[in-house]
Scaffold this active site. Structure first.
Site, PDB file in Angstrom:
ATOM      1  CG  ASN A  16      -1.772   1.197   1.367  1.00 33.34           C
ATOM      2  OD1 ASN A  16      -1.870   1.999   0.442  1.00 33.34           O
ATOM      3  ND2 ASN A  16      -2.416   1.360   2.523  1.00 33.34           N
TER       4      ASN A  16
ATOM      5  CE  LYS B  76      -0.406   3.420   4.629  1.00 33.93           C
ATOM      6  NZ  LYS B  76      -0.392   3.550   6.065  1.00 33.93           N
TER       7      LYS B  76
ATOM      8  CG  HIS C 229      -6.136   2.268   4.740  1.00 36.44           C
ATOM      9  ND1 HIS C 229      -5.729   3.229   5.617  1.00 36.44           N
ATOM     10  CD2 HIS C 229      -5.168   1.320   4.722  1.00 36.44           C
ATOM     11  CE1 HIS C 229      -4.543   2.887   6.112  1.00 36.44           C
ATOM     12  NE2 HIS C 229      -4.181   1.729   5.579  1.00 36.44           N
TER      13      HIS C 229
ATOM     14  CD  GLU D  98      -3.700  -1.758   7.684  1.00 36.90           C
ATOM     15  OE1 GLU D  98      -2.719  -2.207   7.100  1.00 36.90           O
ATOM     16  OE2 GLU D  98      -4.445  -0.914   7.191  1.00 36.90           O
TER      17      GLU D  98
HETATM   18  P1  PGA Z   1       2.323   0.210   7.719  1.00 41.23           P
HETATM   19  O1  PGA Z   1       0.952   0.581   6.984  1.00 41.23           O
HETATM   20  O2  PGA Z   1       2.827  -1.075   7.130  1.00 41.23           O
HETATM   21  O3  PGA Z   1       3.243   1.379   7.393  1.00 41.23           O
HETATM   22  O4  PGA Z   1       2.024   0.102   9.152  1.00 41.23           O
HETATM   23  C1  PGA Z   1       0.001  -0.412   6.709  1.00 41.23           C
HETATM   24  C2  PGA Z   1      -1.245   0.233   6.141  1.00 41.23           C
HETATM   25  O5  PGA Z   1      -1.651   1.294   6.622  1.00 41.23           O
HETATM   26  O6  PGA Z   1      -1.862  -0.309   5.205  1.00 41.23           O
END
Ligand code: PGA
Length: 251
Positions: free
Chosen positions: A9, A11, A94, A164
């Site tokens: 991801n 983002k 998300h 998550e």
């Molecule tokens: P992270 O993010 O691996 O940086 O904790 C995961 C996500 O938000 O999908």
């Protein structure tokens, strides 16, 4: 048993198309020989077309979708547009979208319905803001039931459920990954809800993955001890070397 799935991801990163192509190519070159794992990279909308032409092994994902086909919805990107451009996987619900954009369970439900109906895969994110006791909070189950409302059992195979916990996401202040033991309990809890809704066979077969500060050092424990079927990876997916190592450690 399906192969584990690792979903990157990105983002809202990186800041240019050039950097996005470079990062994707580095990752693809590094993972070409790993056969026992499925890899999806969920990228920002502006990079989808150019990455589609340069990726072969990695599957392309998006990070959001609009549930209508097309029409007067300024600023939204529809499921049909994503489907037509070759997107196969879409992250839905998300926590960052819930926190910063007020995305609701009802919107998430509409998105999931549109995506699975269109034959794409939805990656549904669920998870609590804080954990006070050891038990997985009931809000996680509520999020799951609300997201799946009205979805028929033959579509469940098109949904990957990403547990998550919000407090475990690496960019949250004071974050730390969940423990494999508690990820295991979350997996059992989620599977039970799906079994109750759709029957034991569907529950047993549901694809459940973990997300939250996953890296090359802890990935194996989430798969082995946590019995998770893959991971949603944020921060660690932006560093090609680290991401390749993460994939190597489970393949
Ligand atoms: P992270 O993010 O691996 O940086 O904790 C995961 C996500 O938000 O999908």
């Amino acid at each position: 048993m399906s192969k584990p799935i690792i979903i990157a991801n990105w983002k809202s990163n990186p800041s240019s198309e050039k950097e996005a192509i470079l990062l994707a190519k580095k990752i693809e070159d590094g993972i070409l020989n790993f056969r026992n794992v499925e890899i999806v990279v969920a990228v920002p909308f502006p990079f989808i077309s150019s990455l589609r032409n340069s990726l072969k092994k990695i599957k392309l994902g998006a990070q959001n979708v609009f549930w209508e086909d097309c029409g007067p919805y300024t600023g939204e990107v529809s499921w049909r547009q994503l489907k037509n451009i070759g997107v196969k996987f879409i992250i839905i619900g998300h926590s960052e979208r819930k926190i910063y954009l007020n995305e609701t369970d009802d919107m998430i439900n509409k998105k999931i319905k549109a995506v699975v109906w269109a034959g794409m895969h939805a990656i549904l994110c669920i998870g609590e803001r804080e954990r006070i006791e050891n038990d997985i909070p009931a809000i996680v189950g509520d999020q799951l039931r609300n997201a799946l409302a009205g979805i028929k059992k033959n579509f469940i195979k098109n949904i990957i459920i990403a547990y998550e916990p919000i407090w475990a996401i690496s960019t949250q202040s004071g974050s730390s990954p969940d423990t494999p033991d508690s990820a295991f309990r979350a997996m059992v809890y989620i599977r039970k809800i799906i079994s109750d809704l759709y029957g034991r066979n569907i529950g047993d077969g549901a694809r459940i993955i973990y997300g939250g500060s996953v890296n090359s050092r802890n990935i194996s424990s989430f798969l082995k001890e946590g019995k998770m079927m893959g991971a949603l990876v944020g921060g660690a997916s932006l560093d090609a070397g680290e991401f390749i190592k993460l994939v190597k450690n489970i393949s």
